[in-house]
Design a protein around this motif. Sequence first.
Motif, mmCIF file in Angstrom:
data_model
loop_
_atom_site.group_PDB
_atom_site.id
_atom_site.type_symbol
_atom_site.label_atom_id
_atom_site.label_comp_id
_atom_site.label_asym_id
_atom_site.label_seq_id
_atom_site.Cartn_x
_atom_site.Cartn_y
_atom_site.Cartn_z
ATOM 1 N N ARG A 155 0.822 -1.218 0.000
ATOM 2 C CA ARG A 155 0.000 0.000 0.000
ATOM 3 C C ARG A 155 0.850 1.260 0.000
ATOM 4 O O ARG A 155 0.487 2.261 -0.604
ATOM 5 C CB ARG A 155 -0.948 0.000 1.193
ATOM 6 C CG ARG A 155 -2.006 -1.090 1.070
ATOM 7 C CD ARG A 155 -2.992 -1.034 2.193
ATOM 8 N NE ARG A 155 -3.770 0.189 2.193
ATOM 9 C CZ ARG A 155 -4.842 0.408 1.431
ATOM 10 N NH1 ARG A 155 -5.254 -0.510 0.623
ATOM 11 N NH2 ARG A 155 -5.509 1.540 1.505
ATOM 12 N N ARG A 197 -4.610 8.789 -3.456
ATOM 13 C CA ARG A 197 -5.199 8.200 -2.259
ATOM 14 C C ARG A 197 -6.353 9.038 -1.729
ATOM 15 O O ARG A 197 -6.292 10.259 -1.678
ATOM 16 C CB ARG A 197 -4.155 8.057 -1.160
ATOM 17 C CG ARG A 197 -3.121 7.031 -1.474
ATOM 18 C CD ARG A 197 -2.245 6.808 -0.296
ATOM 19 N NE ARG A 197 -1.192 5.863 -0.661
ATOM 20 C CZ ARG A 197 -0.240 5.509 0.148
ATOM 21 N NH1 ARG A 197 -0.179 6.008 1.360
ATOM 22 N NH2 ARG A 197 0.668 4.662 -0.252
ATOM 23 N N ASP A 221 -8.714 5.516 2.086
ATOM 24 C CA ASP A 221 -7.534 4.721 1.772
ATOM 25 C C ASP A 221 -6.413 4.994 2.772
ATOM 26 O O ASP A 221 -5.758 4.074 3.264
ATOM 27 C CB ASP A 221 -7.079 5.027 0.346
ATOM 28 C CG ASP A 221 -6.049 4.058 -0.169
ATOM 29 O OD1 ASP A 221 -6.071 2.886 0.259
ATOM 30 O OD2 ASP A 221 -5.241 4.455 -1.018
ATOM 31 N N THR A 230 -4.782 2.434 5.693
ATOM 32 C CA THR A 230 -3.353 2.180 5.822
ATOM 33 C C THR A 230 -2.888 2.434 7.247
ATOM 34 O O THR A 230 -2.120 1.649 7.814
ATOM 35 C CB THR A 230 -2.557 3.059 4.834
ATOM 36 O OG1 THR A 230 -3.012 2.785 3.506
ATOM 37 C CG2 THR A 230 -1.071 2.786 4.916
#
Length: 66
Positions: free
Chosen positions: A18, A26, A30, A34
């Motif tokens: 990622r 992003r 997202d 992460t």
Amino acid sequence: MQYTVSASVFLAIIIVIRLRRPTHSRSRVDEAFTVFTAVVFGVLIAATAWGQAILQLVGVAVEASH
């Protein structure tokens, strides 16, 4: 203990994949996913001997910087 190490390795691979993606595409979701994955990885790795060694190294580095 095997499940913890296996889950940690799996999460580490996900985090690396990622983070290699370009940052300009992003979304907030997202990025939040992460960060959540990284936090879970930290919790899982902290229970292992390797995690304890990292904690001690960080502690030494913090004390040396003061």
